[in-house]
Design a protein around this motif. Structure first.
Motif, PDB file in Angstrom:
ATOM      1  N   LEU A  16      -1.232 -39.296 -29.398  1.00  0.00           N
ATOM      2  CA  LEU A  16       0.004 -38.513 -29.519  1.00  0.00           C
ATOM      3  C   LEU A  16       0.938 -39.138 -30.554  1.00  0.00           C
ATOM      4  O   LEU A  16       1.576 -38.419 -31.333  1.00  0.00           O
ATOM      5  CB  LEU A  16       0.697 -38.406 -28.161  1.00  0.00           C
ATOM      6  N   GLU A  47       7.869 -31.650 -28.323  1.00  0.00           N
ATOM      7  CA  GLU A  47       6.520 -31.507 -27.790  1.00  0.00           C
ATOM      8  C   GLU A  47       5.881 -32.877 -27.545  1.00  0.00           C
ATOM      9  O   GLU A  47       5.204 -33.099 -26.549  1.00  0.00           O
ATOM     10  CB  GLU A  47       5.663 -30.685 -28.761  1.00  0.00           C
ATOM     11  N   TYR A  48       6.142 -33.813 -28.454  1.00  0.00           N
ATOM     12  CA  TYR A  48       5.626 -35.161 -28.283  1.00  0.00           C
ATOM     13  C   TYR A  48       6.178 -35.791 -27.002  1.00  0.00           C
ATOM     14  O   TYR A  48       5.422 -36.367 -26.219  1.00  0.00           O
ATOM     15  CB  TYR A  48       5.988 -36.038 -29.488  1.00  0.00           C
ATOM     16  N   ASP A 100       7.331 -34.351 -24.340  1.00  0.00           N
ATOM     17  CA  ASP A 100       6.774 -33.688 -23.172  1.00  0.00           C
ATOM     18  C   ASP A 100       5.358 -34.181 -22.890  1.00  0.00           C
ATOM     19  O   ASP A 100       5.019 -34.543 -21.755  1.00  0.00           O
ATOM     20  CB  ASP A 100       6.779 -32.161 -23.388  1.00  0.00           C
ATOM     21  N   ARG A 101       4.536 -34.219 -23.925  1.00  0.00           N
ATOM     22  CA  ARG A 101       3.144 -34.648 -23.740  1.00  0.00           C
ATOM     23  C   ARG A 101       3.058 -36.123 -23.366  1.00  0.00           C
ATOM     24  O   ARG A 101       2.226 -36.525 -22.548  1.00  0.00           O
ATOM     25  CB  ARG A 101       2.327 -34.385 -25.000  1.00  0.00           C
ATOM     26  N   ARG A 150       3.865 -36.441 -19.749  1.00  0.00           N
ATOM     27  CA  ARG A 150       2.742 -35.938 -18.942  1.00  0.00           C
ATOM     28  C   ARG A 150       1.567 -36.905 -18.987  1.00  0.00           C
ATOM     29  O   ARG A 150       0.845 -37.057 -18.001  1.00  0.00           O
ATOM     30  CB  ARG A 150       2.335 -34.546 -19.424  1.00  0.00           C
ATOM     31  N   LEU A 179      -3.841 -32.609 -22.878  1.00  0.00           N
ATOM     32  CA  LEU A 179      -2.756 -33.044 -23.765  1.00  0.00           C
ATOM     33  C   LEU A 179      -3.192 -33.200 -25.216  1.00  0.00           C
ATOM     34  O   LEU A 179      -2.362 -33.152 -26.125  1.00  0.00           O
ATOM     35  CB  LEU A 179      -2.173 -34.362 -23.255  1.00  0.00           C
ATOM     36  N   THR A 180      -4.483 -33.405 -25.431  1.00  0.00           N
ATOM     37  CA  THR A 180      -4.966 -33.611 -26.804  1.00  0.00           C
ATOM     38  C   THR A 180      -6.011 -32.593 -27.227  1.00  0.00           C
ATOM     39  O   THR A 180      -6.618 -32.740 -28.287  1.00  0.00           O
ATOM     40  CB  THR A 180      -5.570 -35.030 -26.938  1.00  0.00           C
TER      41      THR A 180
END
Length: 151
Positions: free
Chosen positions: A20, A33-34, A36-37, A40, A53-54
């Protein structure tokens, strides 16, 4: 990744976080978005959660295949030993010191106008002998490893 229902480890979560990070740096993810991921990823419990996620990100190319420690020792090169010692840096340090102390010795001889005792020998001699023994010992060890692998 292994089966999606299996539990992920901290190392697995860290690997996803690294992916990420690279994707953010490459511009594939925006900051929101980064974040959030990444959150998570820290909370993920299974491989399946991490894979989500990826899934839309490209896989990083593997630069070099993993090798066994013996294989690495044999192919480490003339200046690197089996334990990762960098002989080139050691010899460079010795040479740099040699230039400095011999320079000081020469300047002091020119300043006084008489021949002085060559004291740099006591700085450079023992150090050079140890480096030479280490260099020869590591090369001999690599040669022995090569013979074992080819036998």
């Amino acid at each position: 990744m292994p089966e999606p229902h299996l539990r992920a480890s901290d190392t697995d979560r860290a690997a996803v976080a690294t992916t990420l990070d690279r994707s953010l740096a490459d511009g594939r993810l925006d900051l929101a978005e980064y974040e959030d991921r990444a959150a998570r990823a820290s909370a993920a419990r299974t491989y399946g959660e991490l894979a989500e996620l990826t899934a839309d990100l490209p896989r990083p190319a593997r630069t070099e295949p993993r090798r066994s420690p013996v294989h690495q020792a044999v192919h480490a090169g003339a200046w690197h030993g089996a334990w990762g010692h960098d002989l080139r840096a050691a010899w460079t340090g010795w040479l740099t010191t040699a230039v400095i102390v011999v320079g000081i010795w020469l300047v002091s001889m020119l300043a006084t106008g008489d021949l002085q005792y060559p004291w740099p020998v006591w700085v450079l001699g023992p150090w050079g002998v140890v480096l030479l023994a280490r260099t020869l010992g590591e090369r001999r060890g690599r040669d022995d490893d090569r013979r074992r692998l080819t036998a």
